[in-house]
Design a protein around this motif. Structure first.
Motif, short mmCIF file in Angstrom:
data_model
loop_
_atom_site.label_atom_id
_atom_site.label_comp_id
_atom_site.label_asym_id
_atom_site.label_seq_id
_atom_site.Cartn_x
_atom_site.Cartn_y
_atom_site.Cartn_z
N MET A 1 0.83 -1.27 -0.05
CA MET A 1 0.11 0.06 0.03
C MET A 1 0.86 1.15 0.10
O MET A 1 1.78 1.32 0.69
CB MET A 1 -0.81 -0.41 1.19
N LEU A 2 0.64 2.06 -0.71
CA LEU A 2 1.33 3.52 -0.89
C LEU A 2 1.24 4.13 0.26
O LEU A 2 0.30 4.61 1.05
CB LEU A 2 0.77 4.22 -1.99
N SER A 3 2.44 4.77 0.71
CA SER A 3 2.46 5.63 1.88
C SER A 3 2.55 7.00 1.41
O SER A 3 3.70 7.41 0.79
CB SER A 3 4.02 5.21 2.65
N VAL A 4 1.71 7.84 1.99
CA VAL A 4 1.99 9.11 1.49
C VAL A 4 2.09 10.02 2.83
O VAL A 4 1.11 10.22 3.81
CB VAL A 4 0.59 9.73 0.73
N LYS A 5 3.07 10.93 2.89
CA LYS A 5 3.19 11.97 3.95
C LYS A 5 3.14 13.37 3.46
O LYS A 5 3.79 13.74 2.40
CB LYS A 5 4.59 11.59 4.85
N LEU A 6 2.41 14.34 4.10
CA LEU A 6 2.23 15.64 3.72
C LEU A 6 2.88 16.28 4.90
O LEU A 6 2.32 16.41 6.07
CB LEU A 6 0.87 15.95 3.41
N ILE A 7 3.96 17.11 4.81
CA ILE A 7 4.51 17.81 5.81
C ILE A 7 4.34 19.36 5.44
O ILE A 7 4.64 19.76 4.48
CB ILE A 7 6.05 17.67 5.97
N CYS A 8 3.57 20.04 6.49
CA CYS A 8 3.49 21.50 6.41
C CYS A 8 4.05 22.42 7.37
O CYS A 8 3.87 21.84 8.42
CB CYS A 8 1.78 21.69 6.19
N VAL A 9 4.61 23.40 6.98
CA VAL A 9 4.94 24.29 8.25
C VAL A 9 4.17 25.20 8.27
O VAL A 9 3.53 25.97 7.35
CB VAL A 9 6.45 24.92 7.83
N GLY A 10 3.47 25.26 9.51
CA GLY A 10 2.37 26.06 9.86
C GLY A 10 1.12 25.13 10.03
O GLY A 10 1.04 24.13 9.78
N HIS B 1 13.13 6.13 2.39
CA HIS B 1 12.75 5.55 1.15
C HIS B 1 11.55 6.25 0.62
O HIS B 1 10.69 5.73 -0.22
CB HIS B 1 12.42 4.10 1.13
N HIS B 2 11.23 7.50 0.97
CA HIS B 2 10.15 8.31 0.31
C HIS B 2 10.79 9.39 -0.70
O HIS B 2 11.79 9.87 -0.24
CB HIS B 2 9.25 9.14 1.35
N THR B 3 9.92 9.53 -1.84
CA THR B 3 10.52 10.42 -2.63
C THR B 3 9.91 11.87 -2.10
O THR B 3 8.79 11.93 -2.01
CB THR B 3 9.80 10.27 -4.10
N GLY C 1 1.53 6.03 -8.64
CA GLY C 1 1.80 4.70 -9.03
C GLY C 1 3.25 4.02 -9.08
O GLY C 1 3.55 2.98 -8.80
N GLU C 2 4.19 4.91 -9.70
CA GLU C 2 5.48 4.57 -9.78
C GLU C 2 6.13 4.58 -8.41
O GLU C 2 7.02 3.66 -7.96
CB GLU C 2 6.27 5.54 -10.65
N LYS C 3 5.81 5.30 -7.53
CA LYS C 3 6.47 5.68 -6.43
C LYS C 3 5.73 4.39 -5.09
O LYS C 3 6.46 4.18 -3.99
CB LYS C 3 6.43 7.05 -5.42
N THR C 4 4.93 3.65 -5.69
CA THR C 4 4.18 2.74 -4.85
C THR C 4 5.19 1.79 -4.63
O THR C 4 5.53 0.84 -3.49
CB THR C 4 3.02 2.28 -5.52
N LEU C 5 5.90 1.45 -5.52
CA LEU C 5 7.21 0.33 -5.54
C LEU C 5 8.26 0.54 -4.91
O LEU C 5 9.15 -0.02 -4.53
CB LEU C 5 7.31 -0.17 -6.93
N GLU C 6 8.44 2.09 -4.78
CA GLU C 6 9.76 2.62 -4.39
C GLU C 6 9.71 2.81 -2.71
O GLU C 6 10.88 3.50 -2.33
CB GLU C 6 10.36 3.82 -5.20
N GLY C 7 8.49 2.91 -2.27
CA GLY C 7 8.76 3.26 -0.80
C GLY C 7 7.60 4.24 -0.38
O GLY C 7 6.90 4.20 0.53
#
Length: 146
Positions: free
Chosen positions: A1-10, A63-65, A86-92
């Protein structure tokens, strides 16, 4: 499963945006591992962007882009974003980075292999990124190169 992190300052100040983000995080839980991290904004002084960049670097998973959301970034269509995801699902996984109201540190931007255009307020981007991750994944060959 794809890991998505959103880092916001503020931080999101309006409760309706906070609730909307929570709702989309819940909806996305079956499609990806979504995490939104809001870091404290530094006072506008010399070196504040560098301090914020250090906090951001410490929060980026291995391992996150890294994708910097910044004005000078390349605009990406929904199809292009779906292809990238889709591409990054395989990369981390993917880590989207939004700087403070003062911007994003230049050295951190250079460390990001992908820069996506940002032209709307931070609160809307956080909301949009949460909702855009709900795209249907289709075979990568169906899309043109980014």
């Amino acid at each position: 499963m794809l890991s998505v992190k959103l880092i916001c300052v503020g931080k999101l100040k309006e409760s309706f945006w906070t609730e909307a983000c929570k709702e989309y995080e819940k909806r996305l839980s079956t499609l990806c591992r979504m995490e939104i991290l809001q870091l404290e904004e530094e006072p506008d002084r010399p070196g504040s962007l560098a301090k914020e960049a250090e906090k951001i670097r410490a929060a980026i998973p291995a391992h996150h882009t890294k994708i910097a959301l910044c004005v000078e970034g390349k605009q990406l269509s929904s199809e292009g974003l779906a292809k990238l995801m889709g591409e990054k699902t395989l990369e981390g996984g993917l880590c989207f980075i939004i700087g403070s109201s003062h911007g994003l540190d230049e050295t951190l931007k250079k460390e990001c292999p992908v820069k996506k255009g940002q032209t709307i307020p931070q609160a809307l981007i956080a909301f949009a990124m949460s909702s855009r991750a709900n795209l249907t994944m289709v075979p990568m060959q169906d899309f043109l190169e980014l």
